[in-house]
Scaffold this active site. Structure first.
Site, PDB file in Angstrom:
ATOM      1  N   HIS A 100      51.064  28.825   4.865  1.00 27.45           N
ATOM      2  CA  HIS A 100      51.453  27.549   4.260  1.00 27.45           C
ATOM      3  C   HIS A 100      52.958  27.379   4.113  1.00 27.45           C
ATOM      4  CE1 HIS A 100      49.339  24.283   1.618  1.00 27.45           C
ATOM      5  NE2 HIS A 100      50.176  23.761   2.473  1.00 27.45           N
ATOM      6  N   ASP A 123      44.448  22.493  -2.041  1.00 24.01           N
ATOM      7  CA  ASP A 123      44.759  23.923  -2.050  1.00 24.01           C
ATOM      8  C   ASP A 123      44.233  24.564  -3.327  1.00 24.01           C
ATOM      9  OD1 ASP A 123      46.060  26.438  -1.796  1.00 24.01           O
ATOM     10  OD2 ASP A 123      47.854  25.539  -0.956  1.00 24.01           O
ATOM     11  N   HIS A 125      45.877  26.898  -4.626  1.00 24.60           N
ATOM     12  CA  HIS A 125      47.116  27.317  -5.271  1.00 24.60           C
ATOM     13  C   HIS A 125      48.090  26.139  -5.384  1.00 24.60           C
ATOM     14  CE1 HIS A 125      45.331  30.719  -3.018  1.00 24.60           C
ATOM     15  NE2 HIS A 125      45.590  31.391  -4.131  1.00 24.60           N
ATOM     16  N   ASP A 127      51.451  26.563  -4.994  1.00 18.81           N
ATOM     17  CA  ASP A 127      52.575  26.827  -4.080  1.00 18.81           C
ATOM     18  C   ASP A 127      53.886  26.295  -4.656  1.00 18.81           C
ATOM     19  OD1 ASP A 127      50.784  28.048  -2.433  1.00 18.81           O
ATOM     20  OD2 ASP A 127      50.614  26.404  -1.014  1.00 18.81           O
ATOM     21  N   HIS A 140      54.907  31.758   1.408  1.00 15.33           N
ATOM     22  CA  HIS A 140      53.805  30.792   1.527  1.00 15.33           C
ATOM     23  C   HIS A 140      53.330  30.302   0.160  1.00 15.33           C
ATOM     24  CE1 HIS A 140      49.882  33.426   1.198  1.00 15.33           C
ATOM     25  NE2 HIS A 140      50.789  33.817   0.329  1.00 15.33           N
ATOM     26  N   ASP A 227      45.193  23.384   2.883  1.00 12.38           N
ATOM     27  CA  ASP A 227      45.044  24.828   3.000  1.00 12.38           C
ATOM     28  C   ASP A 227      43.545  25.119   2.987  1.00 12.38           C
ATOM     29  OD1 ASP A 227      44.863  27.614   2.453  1.00 12.38           O
ATOM     30  OD2 ASP A 227      46.827  27.588   1.479  1.00 12.38           O
ATOM     31  N   ASP A 229      42.048  27.601   2.127  1.00  9.47           N
ATOM     32  CA  ASP A 229      41.573  28.312   0.940  1.00  9.47           C
ATOM     33  C   ASP A 229      41.288  27.365  -0.215  1.00  9.47           C
ATOM     34  OD1 ASP A 229      43.896  27.917  -0.676  1.00  9.47           O
ATOM     35  OD2 ASP A 229      44.793  29.790  -0.030  1.00  9.47           O
ATOM     36  N   GLU A 272      46.529  28.212   7.132  1.00  7.06           N
ATOM     37  CA  GLU A 272      45.962  29.449   6.593  1.00  7.06           C
ATOM     38  C   GLU A 272      44.630  29.849   7.228  1.00  7.06           C
ATOM     39  OE1 GLU A 272      47.476  31.609   4.767  1.00  7.06           O
ATOM     40  OE2 GLU A 272      49.111  30.530   3.748  1.00  7.06           O
TER      41      GLU A 272
END
Length: 300
Positions: A100, A123, A125, A127, A140, A227, A229, A272
């Protein structure tokens, strides 16, 4: 959406330490992204891959704990120039990662063409880390902070300017793993976040309705940074930092379908995908299916 799409691969695995995500663009191509988009009447041009310089080892610079800072910065400049050229040609940039950290370059190339670019950050996360808040030093986990102009100058200054996006023009969807520094930054800057709690409580339909309304009022373009994830690991196992309890495959399709109907998305990246960690290219296949929905593919 524009009917002319340019695919840009970014085989970047230097923003983190798990190898394999550099093969993500190849895995997504193998899963049939070009054919999928051509089947729904898009004119697809595959630019190929941005060249990524390889350090001999994972490096930390003397003055910071950031890993592979120079290589990530150089790749981000290349990607920013490439994406900017695609937009100048009046084509839709579709960027395939890679980890990412590539979003630093994507947003640097895109934002210069808009007065008020919006960003949907799909996402697990935030980030939103910096060298001071990151537990790992992995870049990332920093692209959204860097795009806000927060962090190391080698990351915030990509493209020759600092802030690529305003905090009030960001919506994070699917968050369920946030570091303490990220939580503080979200509160301090007033960034809109739909955690998994909100998605469970009010449903993906309402989340997307509110997101589309929120960004439509204040932006002249919206970049989707997805992303894999963000999805639950049961549906997308081939990612480097999986977090249980994520967005389902069907909820993600609904989100993409609603974005397609809204016609607000002007650029996108899918990141990702790590084939080494995957199950028979399942995650890349999911990514391609979601791209199909984003670009208006329908069952009937």
């Amino acid at each position: 959406m524009k009917k002319d799409i340019t695919i840009i691969g970014v085989p970047m695995d230097l923003g983190q330490t798990r190898r394999g995500v550099d093969m993500g663009p190849s895995a997504i191509r193998y899963a049939g992204i070009v054919e999928r988009l051509e089947d729904i009447n898009y004119n697809v041009q595959d630019f190929g891959d941005i060249e990524i310089a390889r350090p001999g080892t994972i490096e930390e610079t003397i003055e910071t704990n950031l890993k592979n800072l120079q290589e990530v910065s150089t790749a981000s400049e290349k990607l920013a120039d490439t994406v900017s050229n695609v937009i100048q040609e009046n084509r839709f940039p579709l960027v395939l990662g890679g980890d990412h950290s590539i979003a630093i370059g994507s947003l640097a190339g895109i934002a210069k063409h808009y007065e008020n670019l919006g960003v949907i950050w799909y996402d697990a996360h935030g980030d939103l880390n910096t060298a001071d808040t990151s537990p790992s030093g992995n870049i990332h986990g920093m692209p959204l902070a860097a795009s806000l102009g927060i962090g190391h100058e080698s990351l915030t200054g990509i493209g020759g300017y600092e802030q690529k996006v305003k905090p009030e023009n960001i919506v994070i969807i699917g968050a369920r793993s946030l570091d303490e520094g990220e939580k503080e930054l979200i509160k301090e800057r007033g960034i809109k976040v739909y955690t998994m709690h909100e998605i469970d409580r009010i449903g993906m339909t309402r989340v997307m309705e509110e997101t589309i309304e929120y960004l439509s009022k204040k932006t002249d373009g919206v970049h989707l940074s997805l992303d894999l994830d963000g999805l639950d690991p049961l549906d997308a196992p081939g990612v480097g930092t999986p977090v249980l309890g994520g967005i389902s495959y069907r909820e993600s399709h609904l989100a993409m379908e609603m974005l397609a109907e809204s016609q607000i998305i002007t650029s996108a990246e899918f990141v990702e995908v790590n084939p080494i960690l995957d199950e028979r290219n399942k995650t890349a296949t999911v990514a391609v299916a979601l791209m199909g929905s984003l670009f208006g593919e329908k069952l009937l």
